[in-house]
Write an enzyme that holds these catalytic residues in place. Sequence first.
Site, PDB file in Angstrom:
ATOM      1  N   GLU A   1     -10.110   3.814   6.412  1.00 45.04           N
ATOM      2  CA  GLU A   1      -9.391   4.207   7.618  1.00 45.04           C
ATOM      3  C   GLU A   1     -10.282   4.799   8.702  1.00 45.04           C
ATOM      4  OE1 GLU A   1      -6.690   3.013   8.050  1.00 45.04           O
ATOM      5  OE2 GLU A   1      -5.927   2.605   6.052  1.00 45.04           O
TER       6      GLU A   1
ATOM      7  N   HIS B   1     -10.266  -3.933   9.485  1.00 46.03           N
ATOM      8  CA  HIS B   1     -10.064  -3.790   8.045  1.00 46.03           C
ATOM      9  C   HIS B   1     -10.290  -5.091   7.270  1.00 46.03           C
ATOM     10  CE1 HIS B   1      -8.646   0.212   7.270  1.00 46.03           C
ATOM     11  NE2 HIS B   1      -7.580   0.132   8.044  1.00 46.03           N
TER      12      HIS B   1
ATOM     13  N   GLU C   1       0.861  -1.186   0.000  1.00 45.11           N
ATOM     14  CA  GLU C   1       0.000   0.000   0.000  1.00 45.11           C
ATOM     15  C   GLU C   1       0.902   1.242   0.000  1.00 45.11           C
ATOM     16  OE1 GLU C   1      -4.007   1.529   2.278  1.00 45.11           O
ATOM     17  OE2 GLU C   1      -2.342   0.933   3.509  1.00 45.11           O
TER      18      GLU C   1
ATOM     19  N   GLY D   1       2.585   2.168  10.881  1.00 40.74           N
ATOM     20  CA  GLY D   1       2.349   1.533  12.170  1.00 40.74           C
ATOM     21  C   GLY D   1       1.976   0.072  11.995  1.00 40.74           C
ATOM     22  N   ALA D   2       1.093  -0.178  11.011  1.00 46.76           N
ATOM     23  CA  ALA D   2       0.661  -1.533  10.699  1.00 46.76           C
ATOM     24  C   ALA D   2      -0.035  -1.496   9.353  1.00 46.76           C
ATOM     25  CB  ALA D   2      -0.271  -2.069  11.780  1.00 46.76           C
ATOM     26  N   MET D   3      -0.226  -2.685   8.761  1.00 41.97           N
ATOM     27  CA  MET D   3      -0.842  -2.772   7.433  1.00 41.97           C
ATOM     28  C   MET D   3      -1.754  -3.982   7.362  1.00 41.97           C
ATOM     29  SD  MET D   3      -1.358  -1.707   4.454  1.00 41.97           S
ATOM     30  CE  MET D   3      -2.424  -2.571   3.288  1.00 41.97           C
TER      31      MET D   3
ATOM     32  N   HIS E   1      -7.770  -2.344  15.025  1.00 46.05           N
ATOM     33  CA  HIS E   1      -7.915  -1.511  13.824  1.00 46.05           C
ATOM     34  C   HIS E   1      -7.641  -2.342  12.568  1.00 46.05           C
ATOM     35  CE1 HIS E   1      -7.337   2.401  11.579  1.00 46.05           C
ATOM     36  NE2 HIS E   1      -6.696   1.567  10.779  1.00 46.05           N
ATOM     37  N   GLU E   2      -6.510  -3.053  12.564  1.00 47.72           N
ATOM     38  CA  GLU E   2      -6.142  -3.831  11.373  1.00 47.72           C
ATOM     39  C   GLU E   2      -7.113  -4.974  11.131  1.00 47.72           C
ATOM     40  OE1 GLU E   2      -4.044  -2.418   9.522  1.00 47.72           O
ATOM     41  OE2 GLU E   2      -3.427  -1.007  11.076  1.00 47.72           O
TER      42      GLU E   2
ATOM     43  N   ASN F   1      -2.884  -6.174   5.338  1.00 45.21           N
ATOM     44  CA  ASN F   1      -2.846  -7.226   4.316  1.00 45.21           C
ATOM     45  C   ASN F   1      -3.772  -8.366   4.718  1.00 45.21           C
ATOM     46  OD1 ASN F   1      -0.446  -5.860   3.154  1.00 45.21           O
ATOM     47  ND2 ASN F   1       0.565  -6.687   4.980  1.00 45.21           N
TER      48      ASN F   1
END
Length: 843
Positions: free
Chosen positions: A312, A293, A121, A253-255, A289-290, A257
């Site tokens: 987001e 998503h 991303e 911070g984080a992703m 949060h992740e 995937n």
Amino acid sequence: MAELMRFYQSFQPEHYQVFLDINRAQKRFSGRTTITGTAKDAVVLIHQNGLVIETVSAAGEGVPFTVDNDANALKVEVGQPGEVTLVISYTAVLTDSMMGIYPSYYQVDGVQKELIGTQFETNFARQAFPCVDEPEAKATFDLAIKFDEHEGETILSNMPEKEVIDGVHHFETTVRMSTYLVAFAFGELQGAQTKTKSGVQVGVFATKAHQANELDFALDIAKRSIEFFEDFYQTPYPLPHSWQLALPDFSAGAMENWGLVTYREAYLLLDPDNTALTTKHRVATVIAHELAHQWFGDLVTMQWWDDLWLNESFANMMEYVAIDALEPDWHIWESFQTSEASSALQRDATDGVQSVHVQVNNPAEIDALFDGAIVYAKGARMLVMVRTLIGDDALRAGLKAYFAAHQFGNATGADLWAALGKAANLDVGAIMDSWLEQPGYPVVTAKVVDGQLTLSQQQFFIGEGQEVGRQWQIPLKSNYAATPLLMTDRKLVLGDYAQLRADNGQPFRLNVGNESHFIVNYDQTLFDDILKDSAEMAPIAQLQLLQDLRLLAEGRQINYADVVPVLAPFAKSNSNLVADALYTVAGNLKKFVTAGETSEQHLRTFFDKLSKAQVARLGWTVQPTDTNDDQLMRSTVLSAALYAKNQAAIDAAHALFQANQDQLATLPAAIRVLVLMNEVQNFGNAALYSQLLEAYRQTSDASYKNDLSAALTRTTDPELIITLISKFEDAGTIKPQDLRAWFRGLLANDASQQATWDWIRNDWQWLEDTVGGDMEFTTYITSIAAVFKTPERLAEFKAFFEPKLDTPGLTREITMDIKVIESRVALIESEKEKVNAAIAKCL
């Protein structure tokens, strides 16, 4: 080149077979990607960036192609529209940019190790394999990876591994997904696993530089978060597993995937025996949060980056909804108030700020959309407003319908509003358009005019702002029944104030709960009525009062000097919410004083007066009887006492350091950073500097690393400052992902500001080359604007950054930050004497 035409318009992939052969020793990889899809034209466009394309074939025959590196494009002549399968062979290099496929570096027992991971991303999948690298271009993927493997290594990806043939790891076919969510990683890993009630395999993975028990907290939160979201969304988790992976080098911070969420180590791993409650809050909310998503962003994805907020903002709200359900004793919504709400209100008051929903076509500008205070924090506040308006039953019903309608596909903001509006029987879109499509927010002025209680709305600015007549549909949420649910007009008369006050028996207030994105300016009559009862008000109401006063003073709608005498009574509160708001206001007074002058001494004495009673109550030692508020407040009031130069606090911190100087990492995490900072500031020398810097190099504990960085940047020794700045470009000491914190710390230090400012001006090109692809790159500029406060620094800032105004992705930030510094300089010049007189009067 502006990407005015989406590549998806020329070629629509359905399935990818991606084979990668990665050689870490040579920092190179080769690939063969087979793409099956529909060509819409005789010539199709496929993204690539930095790939050396060797051959392109269709139906077993080579076809003509050209490469346009400026447009990140591979143009392939397929002859005619229709179904086509392309096979593309290529080579590329691994870089240290933390984008695409890249190595992370770490040490175990003094031995350098390497872990390969990915970050695709926003548009970096094209650095790993040719693809239509746009959110709308969803497809399925078969991933096969070969690497210079040795015994004891693990490889992870979005889907489970199905087989290994001749050293090639083959993974199961993915569901339909966007390219930016593809991920894999390999190296020497340890892991911990469990299963959810519905059978989803959940795992946490990290390098062996960490203790095994550092994975346990994250595993528990991840498992319970998935179970919560399956229930709340009424939609099953769509994949067989959910891996959480800590990467030693990670720009964000984080992703999220899909199925392989990647994190900065500080946001996933923690010592269960010595971690501050604030750190547990942060790690838990990042994980939630992740995982939010995995549905909102992964299962249903924004159609284009202009709807980034869809991903987001929603995940940002849901992280708090989830953790509040999982750990109700934490009162996590208080953290939302002190972090998300505060940052959104501050940022959104500067003229020129982006709206939550913003048009973007140029790929270079996409990363600039990730304005945390707007797309994350303000957007989350908008959704909190919606949740408050429609309630959880309608929210859940609307989301269930939204996921069912758009799963494995794409959606826009209008699609979400339609689903929620239908569930709630309310035109949600009409209300939200005024908040999402225009920047800024209103100040609602409440005053008694000719005996009538009158409300009016106008856009609020900190600094110069162009009034263009913006208007909002404001959920007023008043404690007086005569107040309507929504304020849709510019002015509103509620009725006879004396009668309303008598009928309600309490002071008039708006935005009860501080859930809506506006502030209130009460006239003196209304404000005095509120202030009389302020000690009896709920903590959130006290926070809101202090928050709004600070913003109104920053925006020059009231005098800062009039805020100073209001503060002292709030110091008696045992609520962390109130303490956070109080010391945020008090901290803002620092800009009005000059180092070494009487004004600074007066402010230190004022801090001592505010903090003394709470320091005596809480002390430096964690007690079994501590409430959550006590744990969170302790560091706040002790920090205030140290700023005040309270000798007892300085001596107590020094004694703690001396008692633990051979095992500093074991100091209680909640106060460790204060002990270290105090030692550097008041007892620092070259030997201490060397000890702490070596500890920084050696530790794998991200929380301890952050504490050491915060302490070392407080040094006032000129030689040590030069030495620290020399480490900025030494990745063996300061990783590029961590550099921003070091830069901010030294820039905010009066003793090191000049040298730090000189460094970024002299080495800007190095910085851009090293972290320029980072979606948070512009925060280096924001950090400077947060510190500078003199006319001289303003002139220097403009001289350096104005020539960069035409750089894609930097234009808005530079323009806004010039205004930020200008407004601060003007405020100080106008009010400095009055503010310092008010502080002196309170002593």
